[in-house]
Design a protein around this motif. Structure first.
Motif, short mmCIF file in Angstrom:
data_model
loop_
_atom_site.label_atom_id
_atom_site.label_comp_id
_atom_site.label_asym_id
_atom_site.label_seq_id
_atom_site.Cartn_x
_atom_site.Cartn_y
_atom_site.Cartn_z
N LYS A 113 -3.63 -15.92 23.03
CA LYS A 113 -2.82 -14.83 23.56
C LYS A 113 -1.55 -14.75 22.71
N MET A 114 -1.23 -13.57 22.22
CA MET A 114 -0.08 -13.42 21.34
C MET A 114 1.21 -13.20 22.12
N HIS A 115 2.33 -13.55 21.48
CA HIS A 115 3.64 -13.41 22.11
C HIS A 115 4.62 -12.83 21.10
N PHE A 116 4.92 -11.56 21.27
CA PHE A 116 5.94 -10.89 20.45
C PHE A 116 6.45 -9.68 21.24
N PRO A 117 7.62 -9.16 20.88
CA PRO A 117 8.23 -8.07 21.65
C PRO A 117 7.53 -6.72 21.47
N GLY A 118 7.83 -5.80 22.39
CA GLY A 118 7.31 -4.43 22.32
C GLY A 118 8.05 -3.53 23.28
N PHE A 119 7.53 -2.34 23.50
CA PHE A 119 8.13 -1.37 24.42
C PHE A 119 7.51 -1.53 25.81
N HIS A 120 8.34 -1.59 26.83
CA HIS A 120 7.85 -1.56 28.20
C HIS A 120 7.45 -0.13 28.53
N VAL A 121 6.37 0.04 29.29
CA VAL A 121 5.88 1.37 29.61
C VAL A 121 6.92 2.20 30.35
N GLU A 122 7.79 1.55 31.13
CA GLU A 122 8.84 2.30 31.84
C GLU A 122 9.84 2.90 30.85
N ALA A 123 10.05 2.21 29.73
CA ALA A 123 10.94 2.76 28.71
C ALA A 123 10.31 3.97 28.04
N THR A 124 9.02 3.89 27.75
CA THR A 124 8.36 5.04 27.13
C THR A 124 8.30 6.22 28.10
N ASN A 125 8.11 5.94 29.37
CA ASN A 125 8.12 7.02 30.37
C ASN A 125 9.49 7.70 30.40
N MET A 126 10.56 6.90 30.31
CA MET A 126 11.91 7.46 30.28
C MET A 126 12.11 8.34 29.05
N LEU A 127 11.58 7.91 27.89
CA LEU A 127 11.72 8.70 26.66
C LEU A 127 10.96 10.02 26.76
N MET A 128 9.84 10.02 27.48
CA MET A 128 9.07 11.25 27.65
C MET A 128 9.69 12.19 28.67
N GLU A 129 10.30 11.62 29.71
CA GLU A 129 10.82 12.44 30.81
C GLU A 129 12.25 12.92 30.59
N ASP A 130 13.06 12.09 29.94
CA ASP A 130 14.50 12.36 29.88
C ASP A 130 15.01 12.71 28.49
N ALA A 131 14.14 12.69 27.47
CA ALA A 131 14.59 12.98 26.11
C ALA A 131 13.46 13.65 25.33
N ASN A 132 13.81 14.25 24.21
CA ASN A 132 12.82 14.91 23.35
C ASN A 132 12.58 14.00 22.15
N VAL A 133 11.66 13.05 22.29
CA VAL A 133 11.41 12.03 21.29
C VAL A 133 10.03 12.23 20.68
N THR A 134 9.95 12.15 19.36
CA THR A 134 8.70 12.41 18.64
C THR A 134 7.87 11.14 18.44
N GLY A 135 8.55 10.01 18.19
CA GLY A 135 7.82 8.78 17.90
C GLY A 135 8.58 7.54 18.36
N ILE A 136 7.85 6.45 18.47
CA ILE A 136 8.49 5.15 18.69
C ILE A 136 7.97 4.20 17.60
N ALA A 137 8.76 3.18 17.31
CA ALA A 137 8.40 2.25 16.24
C ALA A 137 8.79 0.83 16.63
#
Length: 273
Positions: free
Chosen positions: A184-208
């Motif tokens: 099982k790997m262990h490294f950071p990433g985006f939480h789905v709640e953060a991506t939901n916030m970017l879709m609902e509250d901002a006009n964001v094209t991509g994440i990296a």
């Protein structure tokens, strides 16, 4: 007419034609340049610095599945053939690469269908290096986004939001995958709640991300991939050199491959500052 006269006449016509073509080409170039500048507001002010955000890709580059993803077969070499030419066999999701919407959706945009204007975008860098150094499973959360906005103002229109966890410095070591005894790997990433916030509250094209996946390493459900990509937004994985760019103010340029039906592909990515 003498032979020499004929040659001179032909030469003069060629030179005149060449001059005409040069003038026409110069005018076309100037017109095209003006069109590009006028249609790309992010570039209107120009830039003075370029930062390479791409890892050098080789056959030993670490992969999500832990197996070799790039194979290089030299078909011609200069010593024998007077040309160098390699044949490549590569998994689309290798090295610094694009995740196209089609990667995690039934009918999303392929990498070839992403509009080119969505590949030259403002960059917003969210720094989570401190908590990632304390917890390999750290994630970008809504609180991280709120803190960024409180400090820098609203996210730029049509931007890419990049996670800077500092993980790119591990790319030549086993810690990049950071697999435990159960693989099982262990490294950071985006939480789905953060991506939901970017879709609902901002006009964001991509994440990296500067890791192997938009989701953090232990993810078993790819919640962020499934929430983000089917909305015809893209992702970038294994981004490099985020410490070289500011939190805001840079322009990200994504040189994604234009391959029919591609779900992604190794990309040359850089920032203009």
């Amino acid at each position: 007419m003498c032979h020499a006269c004929v040659m001179d006449s032909v030469k003069n016509k060629m030179l005149n034609r060449r001059g005409f073509l040069k003038a026409t080409a110069a005018l076309s170039t100037a017109t095209a340049a003006a069109t590009v500048v006028n249609s790309t507001p992010a570039m209107a002010a120009g830039h003075t610095q370029v930062a390479d955000m791409t890892h050098t890709l080789g056959e030993d580059f670490p992969s999500y599945f832990g197996v070799q993803h790039l194979f290089i077969d030299q078909k011609f070499n200069y010593e024998e053939h007077k040309i160098n030419l390699n044949e490549l066999r590569v998994n689309e999701h290798t090295g610094t690469h694009m995740d196209a919407p089609l990667h995690f959706s039934a009918d999303g945009q392929s990498v070839a269908e992403i509009p080119v204007e969505n590949l030259v975008v403002p960059l917003a860098v969210v720094d989570i290096k401190q908590k990632a150094s304390e917890n390999a499973d750290a994630q970008v959360t809504p609180d991280d986004l709120k803190a960024w906005i409180a400090k820098h103002g609203p996210l730029p229109e049509n931007c890419c939001v990049a996670m800077n966890s500092g993980w790119d410095k591990h790319v030549k070591t086993d810690k990049f995958r950071n697999a435990d005894g159960d693989n099982k790997m262990h490294f950071p990433g985006f939480h789905v709640e953060a991506t939901n916030m970017l879709m609902e509250d901002a006009n964001v094209t991509g994440i990296a991300v500067d890791t192997l996946s938009l989701d953090h390493g232990p993810s078993a459900d790819f919640a962020t991939h499934y929430a983000w990509l089917p909305t015809n937004r893209w992702g970038i994985e294994c981004l490099a050199n985020l410490d070289a760019v500011p939190a805001t103010g840079a322009t990200l340029v994504v040189g994604a491959p234009k391959i029919v039906g591609g779900t992604g592909g190794p990309s040359r990515i850089f920032t203009l500052m």
